[in-house]
Design a protein around this motif. Structure first.
Motif, PDB file in Angstrom:
ATOM      1  N   VAL A  24      21.218   3.790  21.193  1.00 33.27           N
ATOM      2  CA  VAL A  24      20.732   2.796  20.235  1.00 33.27           C
ATOM      3  C   VAL A  24      21.824   1.763  20.011  1.00 33.27           C
ATOM      4  CG1 VAL A  24      19.828   2.414  17.916  1.00 33.27           C
ATOM      5  CG2 VAL A  24      19.325   4.560  19.109  1.00 33.27           C
ATOM      6  N   ARG A  25      21.478   0.509  20.181  1.00 33.25           N
ATOM      7  CA  ARG A  25      22.380  -0.599  19.845  1.00 33.25           C
ATOM      8  C   ARG A  25      21.881  -1.191  18.533  1.00 33.25           C
ATOM      9  NH1 ARG A  25      21.583  -3.507  25.219  1.00 33.25           N
ATOM     10  NH2 ARG A  25      21.407  -5.263  23.814  1.00 33.25           N
ATOM     11  N   GLU A  26      22.436  -0.679  17.441  1.00 29.85           N
ATOM     12  CA  GLU A  26      21.979  -1.044  16.090  1.00 29.85           C
ATOM     13  C   GLU A  26      22.063  -2.545  15.835  1.00 29.85           C
ATOM     14  OE1 GLU A  26      20.533   0.746  13.802  1.00 29.85           O
ATOM     15  OE2 GLU A  26      20.818   2.735  14.643  1.00 29.85           O
ATOM     16  N   ASP A  27      23.177  -3.160  16.193  1.00 29.70           N
ATOM     17  CA  ASP A  27      23.367  -4.585  15.901  1.00 29.70           C
ATOM     18  C   ASP A  27      22.324  -5.459  16.579  1.00 29.70           C
ATOM     19  OD1 ASP A  27      25.547  -3.922  14.378  1.00 29.70           O
ATOM     20  OD2 ASP A  27      27.017  -4.438  15.915  1.00 29.70           O
ATOM     21  N   ASP A  28      21.900  -5.049  17.769  1.00 31.51           N
ATOM     22  CA  ASP A  28      20.911  -5.828  18.530  1.00 31.51           C
ATOM     23  C   ASP A  28      19.482  -5.353  18.294  1.00 31.51           C
ATOM     24  OD1 ASP A  28      22.992  -7.280  19.719  1.00 31.51           O
ATOM     25  OD2 ASP A  28      23.202  -5.777  21.304  1.00 31.51           O
ATOM     26  N   ARG A  29      19.331  -4.218  17.619  1.00 30.89           N
ATOM     27  CA  ARG A  29      18.011  -3.592  17.415  1.00 30.89           C
ATOM     28  C   ARG A  29      17.336  -3.314  18.761  1.00 30.89           C
ATOM     29  NH1 ARG A  29      19.418  -1.979  12.916  1.00 30.89           N
ATOM     30  NH2 ARG A  29      18.891  -3.061  11.030  1.00 30.89           N
ATOM     31  N   VAL A  30      18.135  -2.707  19.651  1.00 24.64           N
ATOM     32  CA  VAL A  30      17.662  -2.391  21.002  1.00 24.64           C
ATOM     33  C   VAL A  30      17.911  -0.910  21.272  1.00 24.64           C
ATOM     34  CG1 VAL A  30      18.089  -2.765  23.477  1.00 24.64           C
ATOM     35  CG2 VAL A  30      18.030  -4.704  21.908  1.00 24.64           C
ATOM     36  N   VAL A  31      16.936  -0.273  21.919  1.00 28.96           N
ATOM     37  CA  VAL A  31      17.077   1.096  22.406  1.00 28.96           C
ATOM     38  C   VAL A  31      17.069   1.019  23.924  1.00 28.96           C
ATOM     39  CG1 VAL A  31      16.047   3.388  22.514  1.00 28.96           C
ATOM     40  CG2 VAL A  31      15.854   2.030  20.419  1.00 28.96           C
ATOM     41  N   GLU A  32      18.101   1.571  24.539  1.00 24.81           N
ATOM     42  CA  GLU A  32      18.194   1.592  25.995  1.00 24.81           C
ATOM     43  C   GLU A  32      17.892   2.998  26.500  1.00 24.81           C
ATOM     44  OE1 GLU A  32      21.832  -1.582  26.547  1.00 24.81           O
ATOM     45  OE2 GLU A  32      22.278   0.562  26.561  1.00 24.81           O
ATOM     46  N   VAL A  33      16.822   3.121  27.254  1.00 25.09           N
ATOM     47  CA  VAL A  33      16.499   4.401  27.903  1.00 25.09           C
ATOM     48  C   VAL A  33      17.174   4.370  29.267  1.00 25.09           C
ATOM     49  CG1 VAL A  33      14.674   5.906  28.767  1.00 25.09           C
ATOM     50  CG2 VAL A  33      14.291   4.546  26.684  1.00 25.09           C
ATOM     51  N   PHE A  34      18.090   5.331  29.505  1.00 26.54           N
ATOM     52  CA  PHE A  34      18.859   5.275  30.753  1.00 26.54           C
ATOM     53  C   PHE A  34      18.642   6.483  31.656  1.00 26.54           C
ATOM     54  CE2 PHE A  34      21.693   6.986  27.496  1.00 26.54           C
ATOM     55  CZ  PHE A  34      22.233   8.105  28.112  1.00 26.54           C
ATOM     56  N   SER A  35      17.817   7.435  31.238  1.00 26.72           N
ATOM     57  CA  SER A  35      17.492   8.559  32.115  1.00 26.72           C
ATOM     58  C   SER A  35      16.136   9.109  31.710  1.00 26.72           C
ATOM     59  CB  SER A  35      18.556   9.651  32.003  1.00 26.72           C
ATOM     60  OG  SER A  35      18.212  10.761  32.790  1.00 26.72           O
TER      61      SER A  35
END
Length: 84
Positions: A69-80
């Motif tokens: 979770v990148r809180e500052d950007d409000r982005v969730v990165e699914v990497f697997s």
């Protein structure tokens, strides 16, 4: 309620294609992936379980993802993504 943007890395998209090709129950796979997107879009830091300082895992049905979770950007990165 702040929504997050869920981003699947390119390798995950490729893994999903492989899962789709080999899965006998594609509707269950699609439903699990849709639910993962929905779950992670709202309060993702509370979803699944922590696996490291920056990573969490979430299992829905037979699909497990690792994400950060990148809180500052409000982005969730699914990497697997994997079938369990």
């Amino acid at each position: 309620m702040t929504r997050y943007t869920v981003v699947w890395h390119r390798l995950c998209e490729d893994e999903l294609v492989e899962l789709w090709i080999s899965d006998d129950n594609r509707s269950a796979l699609a439903a699990a992936v849709d639910r993962i997107d929905s779950e992670l879009a709202i309060d993702p830091s509370s979803k699944g379980s922590r696996v490291s300082d920056r990573s969490r895992e979430l299992t829905v049905g037979s699909v497990q993802v690792l994400f950060r979770v990148r809180e500052d950007d409000r982005v969730v990165e699914v990497f697997s993504v994997a079938k369990v």
